[in-house]
Design an enzyme around this catalytic site. Sequence first.
Site, PDB file in Angstrom:
ATOM      1  N   HIS A 166       0.835  -1.218   0.000  1.00  0.00           N
ATOM      2  CA  HIS A 166       0.000   0.000   0.000  1.00  0.00           C
ATOM      3  C   HIS A 166       0.863   1.259   0.000  1.00  0.00           C
ATOM      4  CE1 HIS A 166      -3.290  -2.746   1.299  1.00  0.00           C
ATOM      5  NE2 HIS A 166      -2.320  -3.285   2.016  1.00  0.00           N
ATOM      6  N   SER A 186      15.331  21.936 -15.477  1.00  0.00           N
ATOM      7  CA  SER A 186      14.147  22.742 -15.728  1.00  0.00           C
ATOM      8  C   SER A 186      14.602  24.090 -16.261  1.00  0.00           C
ATOM      9  CB  SER A 186      13.374  22.925 -14.425  1.00  0.00           C
ATOM     10  OG  SER A 186      12.573  24.095 -14.506  1.00  0.00           O
ATOM     11  N   LYS A 196      16.219  21.853 -10.187  1.00  0.00           N
ATOM     12  CA  LYS A 196      15.544  20.620 -10.567  1.00  0.00           C
ATOM     13  C   LYS A 196      16.453  19.645 -11.315  1.00  0.00           C
ATOM     14  CE  LYS A 196      11.463  19.861 -10.617  1.00  0.00           C
ATOM     15  NZ  LYS A 196      10.374  20.525 -11.316  1.00  0.00           N
ATOM     16  N   GLU A 245       9.834   8.954 -16.757  1.00  0.00           N
ATOM     17  CA  GLU A 245       8.435   9.343 -16.983  1.00  0.00           C
ATOM     18  C   GLU A 245       7.984   8.950 -18.394  1.00  0.00           C
ATOM     19  OE1 GLU A 245       7.591  13.456 -14.993  1.00  0.00           O
ATOM     20  OE2 GLU A 245       9.721  13.328 -15.456  1.00  0.00           O
TER      21      GLU A 245
END
Length: 455
Positions: free
Chosen positions: A153, A274, A280, A287
């Site tokens: 979970h 970024s 970043k 992704e």
Amino acid sequence: MWGGRFAEGPAAVMRAINASIPFDKRLWRQDIAGSKAHVMMLGAQGIVSVEDAAAIDAGLDRVAAEYAANGVPEDLALEDIHMQTEARVAEAIGPVAGRLHTARSRNDQVATDFKLWVRDATDEVLAALEGFGAALLVRAEQHAADVMPGFTHLQSAQPVTLGHHIMAYHEMIARDVGRFRDARARANLCPLGSAALAGTGFPIDRHATAAALGFDGPTRNSLDGVSDRDFAIEYLTCATQCALHLSRLAEEFVLWASQPFGFVALSDQWSTGSSIMPQKRNPDAAELVRGHSGRIMGCLTSLMVTMKALPLAYSKDMQDDKPPVFEAHDLLALSIAAMTGMVESATFRVDRMRALAESGYATATDLADWLVREAGLPFREAHHVTGRAVKRAEELGVALHAVPLADLQRLDARIDERVYGVLSIDASVASRTSFGGTAPANVRAAIVVARGETA
Ligand code: ARG
């Protein structure tokens, strides 16, 4: 090529909707190979003269060299790679080229070309998965004894070893390899010689062409031969399953690379910056692997919907079989390569993993098991006592192994100092020696077995 009974040429839109050359030119190597096998068989069987067969064979080689050097021309009037190649051979060697299409049809031709292409694609994926699997084994070995929180979970559940976690992905990839191999073996029958749908009256030798093209034999039913696209659908199911596995690992990289987790630092090569936030380091490749899996699944759906309810034998709908397979293959090849690179170059932050494993009361089950084993409590009662021990640790603001013995004994008098032997996360993982368990010794044994299977 087929204009004999037509007075007028096709409308421009007809031409545009009919043509597949913009995408099926990707089959040119397979188309040439299929034609060479076919024409040599025609010569050997005396269906065309040996000289004509040799001339056509040489013409095919010439056209192949042109394609390799300059690419395949995209002439919509020539519809597809089959007509394009035949027309080029005719330009190169003259009207004798017209004998090439004896005893075959574009229907068995395209089925053969596409099967050859999917077979090559499968071999390419298998080689890439082998490299990926090897990369996973290297990292699993490196981190066989490093402890991290195991999750259910997405809650800290029990400590596991990072090596064990990595080996879980190796299991998935090993199944993918098995699936691709199975699919390849099942698909390896040659449709060439099924002709348009009914076979042919020419004395062709289908076993010879099948052998020349590396198939195990010819397909057994000519209607099935031209209409079967199971091999492409199976390739896509294997690809989808594999992409799905990659997406799960990609998702873990995304989560683990986030600041709150901090489990992994992706190398510079596999991070992007970024344009506005200088701090970043984005896990874009992970992704995109996650995203690509959805597109690959879409390709499978696309081909299944194309094939659904098509009557025998060939229908032009089937021309749409190729773009989803090409797209899925390109996406999968990129995804495997990207995940391999990320796995090879990532830095796993084992200190951070250890700290989190220690802070999440992840050895609570070990305490409960100890109470059962050493103090003779029924598991349900042990579970209850352990729950109270966790509550006490929370009150004191410490890890389970730092709760004083007096506090534990107040919960149950049967607890003694030996309990601390199981409360550390290292002791916990070392004790999980059941078959398939997370103990470092098990992980190392699993790696040995996996190496043996790949070799
Ligand atoms: N371009 C076609 C395809 O990819 C080749 C087969 C065409 N056959 C036909 N009878 N029109 O499916």
